[in-house]
Design an enzyme around this catalytic site. Structure first.
Site, mmCIF file in Angstrom:
data_model
loop_
_atom_site.group_PDB
_atom_site.id
_atom_site.type_symbol
_atom_site.label_atom_id
_atom_site.label_comp_id
_atom_site.label_asym_id
_atom_site.label_seq_id
_atom_site.Cartn_x
_atom_site.Cartn_y
_atom_site.Cartn_z
ATOM 1 C CB SER A 141 -0.876 -0.010 1.260
ATOM 2 O OG SER A 141 -1.339 1.283 1.552
ATOM 3 C CE1 TYR A 165 -6.338 4.810 -1.177
ATOM 4 C CE2 TYR A 165 -4.491 4.558 0.321
ATOM 5 C CZ TYR A 165 -5.770 4.233 -0.062
ATOM 6 O OH TYR A 165 -6.493 3.339 0.665
ATOM 7 C CB THR A 191 -7.165 2.611 -4.038
ATOM 8 O OG1 THR A 191 -6.418 1.399 -3.956
ATOM 9 C CG2 THR A 191 -8.412 2.507 -3.184
ATOM 10 C CE LYS A 281 -8.191 -2.789 -2.842
ATOM 11 N NZ LYS A 281 -8.506 -1.826 -1.791
ATOM 12 C CG HIS A 305 -11.297 0.609 0.897
ATOM 13 N ND1 HIS A 305 -10.618 1.384 -0.006
ATOM 14 C CD2 HIS A 305 -10.489 0.528 1.980
ATOM 15 C CE1 HIS A 305 -9.464 1.769 0.527
ATOM 16 N NE2 HIS A 305 -9.366 1.256 1.733
ATOM 17 N NE ARG A 360 -11.988 -5.808 8.225
ATOM 18 C CZ ARG A 360 -12.575 -5.266 7.157
ATOM 19 N NH1 ARG A 360 -12.714 -5.967 6.045
ATOM 20 N NH2 ARG A 360 -13.034 -4.028 7.219
#
Ligand code: FMN
Length: 429
Positions: A141, A165, A191, A281, A305, A360
């Site tokens: 990320s 981003y 994203t 995304k 998300h 997760r």
């Protein structure tokens, strides 16, 4: 007295009868043994919760608003029904798939997650190494807490993707993209579902800050999670892969990062400057899926998300058949949100996904036991994928078809031709 057969007559047990029953084993100690006891991702979640301070655990586990989106996404997987085929030869199962020009040994990869060294000090390194060992892609990320170059180095020959981003200042984005390309990342995942931060109420209630602050509350919490704090305090302070060092609340940080002025023109610019595979995304409607493909995306991630942005957002699994009916073969269709079981992954592929991402599910493993915990999470999901495929009578991922899955009536996005071709409870029963 009625005559009893010998097997039903009581008798004193003989030592020879007892011996095979006595299986006292030494108590399970050590991380490896503990992780082995986890049979599901939910078990890893329980372990993660016991070992991680409340604020970082809730930051990971939680979602936006009333968490309706996340609960619905998980329920969507639980509510579907498989339709197995029998008498197929499934002695050898191939779980591999081709995705964006290369093979992945399993039909899922690791989703981009920010602040990962806050969940466990091994953070991004654990994710990248475990993914490399399993032969699946790892996504770093923009908000990662390890640098682009360090992650590439730690992953060795593993395959890395970089999640971006976009900022208003294109220079900054360009610098990151160039670093990712130079470090061998083959896919850029931009994203687009984060015009502003979602309402993360658990973080607000916990007073969650980055880095976690030592308040009376957190010190008390630390007293029964000593290992986490020991690790946290004895490793390099949290810093971001791509941002300057920051301290503030999560919401403030995210809002300072996200750019509400972005449009399709920015995507066009990105398509020009990034030479590798480009994936968008956060696609949540068929119309947007079409548009980004027309603007040159090699792939889309149908995702909300992980329910962390808009509450009551569309459920990716329900949207999938409609998107696949139109775009399968034209773009790589990737799905995430709500995956907690290998069966979920199989179902998504049957309904048209080319690949899936886990967020997760891997982070629970990470919090439960660092890299070994991520490896256990991947192992659990991989075994569930194999088992589900075999019981469906499919020897490989490519043998899955939409006929292997029924969605309950009303689950598919209504009104589209694609939804009508899908089997529903109502049509079949
Ligand atoms: C703790 C956490 C941090 C995340 N950070 C990012 C991020 O930095 N960039 C991004 O594109 N998505 C981020 N996501 C979303 C994931 O990439 C993914 O879409 C989501 O986790 C999928 O849902 P699942 O957790 O149910 O698998 C994050 C998710 C979690 C749980």
């Amino acid at each position: 007295m009625t005559h009893l057969p010998p097997a039903l007559r009581r008798r004193i047990p003989k030592p020879a009868d007892l011996r095979p029953l006595l299986q006292f084993k030494p108590p399970v100690v050590g991380q490896a043994a503990r992780l082995r006891r986890a049979s599901t991702i939910w078990d890893l979640r329980d372990m993660a919760r016991r070992r991680t301070p409340k604020a970082p655990f809730d930051y990971t586990d939680g979602a936006a608003g009333e968490e309706i989106t996340l609960n619905r996404a998980r329920a969507a997987f639980r509510d579907l029904e498989f339709r197995p085929g029998v008498l197929r030869n499934v002695q050898r199962i191939d779980t591999g798939v081709q995705i964006l020009g290369a093979r992945s040994a399993l039909p899922f990869g690791i989703a981009p997650t920010g602040f990962t060294r806050m969940m466990h000090s091994e953070g991004e390194y654990a994710g990248a190494r475990a993914a490399a060992a399993a032969g699946i892609p790892y996504t770093l990320s923009t908000m990662g807490t390890a640098s682009i170059e360090d992650v590439a180095e730690t992953a060795g020959s593993g395959r890395n993707w970089f999640q971006l981003y976009l900022w208003t200042e294109r220079e900054k984005s360009l610098e990151l993209i160039e670093r990712a390309a130079a470090a061998g990342y083959d896919t850029l995942m931009v994203t687009v579902d984060t015009a502003v931060a979602g309402e993360r109420l658990r973080d607000v209630r916990n007073g969650m800050t980055i880095p976690p602050a030592l308040t009376l509350k957190t010190v008390l919490d630390a007293s029964y999670r000593p290992a986490w704090w020991f690790n946290f305090l004895t490793h390099e302070p949290l810093a971001f892969a791509s941002l300057n060092r920051y301290s503030g609340t999560v919401g403030e940080l995210i809002n300072s990062m996200f750019d509400p002025t972005l449009t399709f023109a920015d995507l066009d610019w990105l398509r020009e400057v990034w030479k590798g595979k480009l994936v968008v995304k956060g696609i949540q409607t068929l119309d947007d899926a079409r548009k980004v493909v027309d603007h040159g995306a090699d792939g889309i991630v149908v995702s909300n998300h992980g329910g962390r942005q808009l509450d009551r957002a569309p459920i990716p699994l329900h949207l999938l058949p409609e998107i696949a009916a139109e775009l399968k073969g034209r773009t790589a269709i990737i799905l995430d949100t709500g995956i907690m079981n290998g069966g979920d992954i199989v179902a998504a592929h049957a309904l048209g996904a080319d690949f899936t991402l886990i967020g997760r599910a891997y982070l629970y493993g990470l919090m439960a036991g660092g890299q070994a915990g991520v490896e256990r999470a991947i192992e659990i999901l991989g075994a569930q994928v194999r088992n589900t495929l075999a019981l469906l009578g499919a020897a490989s991922m490519s043998e899955l078809t939409e006929d292997h899955v029924r969605l309950p009536a009303g689950a598919a996005v209504s009104g589209s031709a694609a939804a009508l071709t899908r089997t529903t409870w109502a049509q079949r029963n």
